[in-house]
Design a protein around this motif. Sequence first.
Motif, PDB file in Angstrom:
ATOM      1  N   LYS B  49       0.965  -1.227  -0.017  1.00  0.00           N
ATOM      2  CA  LYS B  49      -0.010  -0.045   0.016  1.00  0.00           C
ATOM      3  C   LYS B  49       0.786   1.280  -0.051  1.00  0.00           C
ATOM      4  O   LYS B  49       0.653   2.196  -0.850  1.00  0.00           O
ATOM      5  N   GLU B  50       2.140   1.232   1.006  1.00  0.00           N
ATOM      6  CA  GLU B  50       2.919   2.460   0.869  1.00  0.00           C
ATOM      7  C   GLU B  50       3.530   2.501  -0.354  1.00  0.00           C
ATOM      8  O   GLU B  50       3.665   3.874  -1.019  1.00  0.00           O
ATOM      9  N   LYS B  53       1.553   4.348  -3.124  1.00  0.00           N
ATOM     10  CA  LYS B  53       1.412   5.840  -2.768  1.00  0.00           C
ATOM     11  C   LYS B  53       2.543   6.585  -3.598  1.00  0.00           C
ATOM     12  O   LYS B  53       2.646   7.721  -3.838  1.00  0.00           O
ATOM     13  N   SER B  54       3.700   5.557  -3.565  1.00  0.00           N
ATOM     14  CA  SER B  54       5.148   6.362  -3.933  1.00  0.00           C
ATOM     15  C   SER B  54       5.412   5.813  -5.581  1.00  0.00           C
ATOM     16  O   SER B  54       4.596   5.380  -6.163  1.00  0.00           O
TER      17      SER B  54
END
Lengths: 778, 134
Positions: B49-50, B53-54
Motif C-alpha cells: 500500500k505504501e 502511494k509512491s
Amino acid sequence: MKISNKLQSIRLQTLESIATLVTETLDSPIFLLYSTVDSHREMVFQSWLEPVGIPSKSIWEAQNSNLSKNIVILPDIRTLEKDKPHFESLISQGIHCCCWMDLINDQKESLGELFIMDFSSHRISQTKIHLLESIRNLTTQILDRDIIDRKIIKEKEDSRSTNQIVLEATQLSGSGGLCLNHKSKTLFWYKSNNTALELPANFQLSYSDFVGENQSFDRNCFPQLVAFTDQLRQEIQNLHSDAAEGTITLHLKTVRHFHYSLHRVKDIIYLVFKDNTTLIEVSKELARVQSLLKAEESQLFTAGWTIKLRDGEMSWTDNVKSLLEINQETLPTWAIFDQKLNLCNHCGPTDIAISCQSGQGKFEKEVEIVLESGKKRNILIYASLTQNQNGEKLLVGSLRDTTQEKKNEEGLATLLSQLWKNENYTENLLYNDIFYMIRVSINGKLISTNNHFADSFIGPGINLPEDYQIMSDILVEDWESCEQAVEKAVASPGTNIKVLLKKYSLDRKIVYTQWNFKALVDENNQPTEILCLGIDITEVQNQKNELRVLIDLVSKQNTQLIEYNSILSHNIRNHVANLKGLANLIDLAHDPKDIVQYFGLIKEAISYLDQRIQAINYLSKQKNKIKEEFIPLDEILGNARAFFEDEIVLIGADFYIIADPSVLRETFSPVLERILIQLLSNCIKFRSPKRSLTIQVKVTKRRKKLEVVVKDNGIGMDLKKYKVNSTDPLEVKNLEPNSKGLGIFLAKHLTETLEGCLMFVSKVDCGTKVILKFDHAG
Amino acid sequence: MLDKCLLLVDDDKVSLLITRKVIQTFSTASEYEEILIKEQPQEGLDLVKEFLKSDRDLLILLDINMPLISGWGFLDKLRELDPKERFPVILLTSSVSEMDRERAKAYPRVLDFFSKPMDQTLVQRLLHILKELK
C-alpha cells in the motif's frame, strides 16, 4: 407322474387343434389320446371320421421299419389286449391299423399314449414320419403344459378366493373369462376380456347379458358381443353336465376364433376362453404344405424305371429323363443311369437285387446330385425285386425328387418353432411378470393395461377405475420427463422414445421403471394412442446408486489423499529446502561465525524434520486402526495428550479434560485420536506469547450423538478479516489446504470420514474453539 | 525511474536468511534498489500500500505456505490493492506440486515459480527478470 383321471377334463381345444393337423396332414386318420392309470388304459380324447377303406395287414407290416423308435405302427391293433373289445369295435367299423406314440415330458414322465388310426393310407412315407414326429412333439408339449397348468390351479385352489382362481385360470388359458353366480345373480367380468374382444377398457357386462331376457349393452354398438353373448347364453342354458366347451368365431378387426370352456360348481359357472386363431392359421399352413407334398408325391409313380437282371435291358419313363436332364434321344442304359445318379461301385443292378433279397424286400438310397444345368437335386432311388410274366427277374424302381420336400421339412420346422415362439411372445407380453404394457389415448386417458401393470400399480383383481389418473403413481419430479417423452412420441409416430420413470408401488415404495413410448397411427397416419412398454429396473438402479455412492466415496478419499499428501509434502519439503539452502550458504561462507550460525540452523531444521517424520510415522500407524475395533474414549484422549506430553511440560501448558466418567468409558473410532492430535498441535503452535497456554477438551454425549470441544487461549484469528467463512462463521469452508493452519484442515477431513462435522470459532488474542459433532457415536 | 526493490514475504526465518544471503552473494547493488523482508503476509500487504502511494517499484518474492494468509490469499488481496498489476510476483516455495504450478498460471502477475532453496541459478533467473522489467 401317472396321468390321472383329471385328464378327462383336459383342455380339448388344443388337442382338437392337433387332431385337425393330423387329419389334414395324414389324409384321414382317427386321433385318440389315452391315459394310463395303474396300467389301465383309458381313452380321454378322440377325433372321429367316417372310415372309407381298409388297408391290408401286409402293407402295414411292410412299413414298420420306416418308423422311428418313438412311433410304432401296430400291425394289428387287437394286440393291445386291454383295449381289445374297443379296438375290435373300431375294426368292425372299417378302421384298421394305427400309429402308437408315447407322450413323455422333459422329465421322462409318461403323459399318455397317442394313437393315430389310419384307415386309408396305403403307405407311410418318410415325410409323414417327420410329420408324425412333429405331431407327437406338439401333443406332448400341449399335454405337458396342460397338466402343469392344472397342477398350479389345484395348488392355488385351497388358498385363493374364487375370483382369484378365475383370474389365474383365465391368465393360464389365454384371453379371458368370467364367473356367473346364479345365487347372487352377479357376474364377475375379467378386465382382459375387453382387450381380447376389442371393447373399451372399462366396459362391463352384467349377469342379465348371459341369463334372462334383458341385455345391458347396445347391440348395434357392440356387434361382436351379440355373437359372443348369444352363443354363450345358449350354452349356459343347455349346460346340464358340469362342463361344456366350443368354438366361437367373432368378427373383430380381423376374424378371430375363440375356444371356450364352461365349468359348473354348484351355483357358479366359470367360463374361460382363448384366442385360437394362430393355431388354426398354422394348421391351414400345414395343410398347404401337405398339398405341396402330395403334388410332389404324384411324380413318384411316373418317374419309374425297370431293368432285367439277365441281359441288363433297361427302360425308363419320360419323367426320369426330365428329372436327370437326359436328352430325349438317349436310349436307356444302366451306364447313363449310373453316371447321372453318381452311384457307387457297389450299386450295380446285381448288388441292388441282392440287397432287396437280403433286406426288407426293397432298396432305398438317397443321393445328392448336380445336374448339367448346375441345379442341385436330392433324389430318392427306390427299387424292389420282382418277376415278369416270363419268370424273368427284374428290378422295378422309381426316382423321386426330394429337393423341395427337404425344403418343406425345414420350412415346417421353422413354422412350428415360430408358432411356439409367437405364442410365447404374445403371452409373454400380455401375461408375464416382467413387462408392463399400457395403452394411453392421445388425451392422456388410460385405455388398457396388461395384468402385470394392473397387479403392480392398480391392485390384483381390481378393475381399472374410470377416473384412474395415469400420472398419479409417477413421482412428481418425473412428470416433466414423462410429458416430454409423450410429446416426442406423438411428434415421431412409430419411433420408440425411451424414458425412465420413478413410480410408487401399491405399498408406496419407489419403483424405477424404464419405458418405451410409441405412438400408434390410424389409416390417415394420425396418432391415435400411445403404446407404452415398461420394465422394472429398480434392482439395476439401486445397484447403480450404490455404485455411484462408492465412486463418490473413492473420489472423495482420493481428493483427501491428494490434499493430505500435499500437506505432508509441504511439511517435509520446506525443512529439506532449508537444509539444502543452509548447506549452500556454508559453501559460500568465509566468516567462521556465519558457518557456526548455519550449523546451528541446520541442527534446528534437522530437529523439526525429525519431528515431522515421527508424526507422519505415527499417523501411518494410526491409519490402520480405522478398520480395528473401537476403543474407549479415555484411551483416545490419553493417547492424544501423551503425544504432546513433552511439549506440554516444556512450555508449562495446562491441559484439562472435562467429561462424565461414563462417557469416557464409551468406545469410539481411533481416528478421533488423530483428529485430536492435529487440533492439539495447532493449540501449541499458535499459543499466545502473552500468557501461558491452557487447553480444554470437553466430551459430551446426548442421544447417541458425540460432541468433542477443543478450546485454547492462543493467538486466535479474525475470521472476518481473512474471510475464512463469510456465510457461516461456524463452518470451515475456505481454509487453504496449504496454509499453516494445516492441523484444522486435516482434522476437518478426518472428521468427515467419520461422518461427523467440524466447526470452529476464533477471536484474535482470545483463542480458538473447535467443535466436533458425530451423529453415530460408538 | 529507480530500480526495483525486492520484497521477500515468507514466515520461515531460515528460508528468508538463505534467500537474502544467496541473492546478495550472486548479484550486484546496481541490479535492484534494496531487499525488504516481511515475515507476516499482512505486513507485506501494508508495505505494498505504501509503495503504491509512491513511485517506487517492487518485485515480490512470495512464499505460498504461510499461516493466516497463504500465498494465494496474498495474491488475491494484491489484486484488489493493485489492479493494474504494477508489482509483479515470483513464487518462491518449497512446494513441488504440479497443482500449485497450474494454479499460479491463473495470476498474470506471477512471472515465475521458484522452488526453494534459492540458489545461484535462481538468482540468475531473478536478475534476468529484473532486467526484462526495466
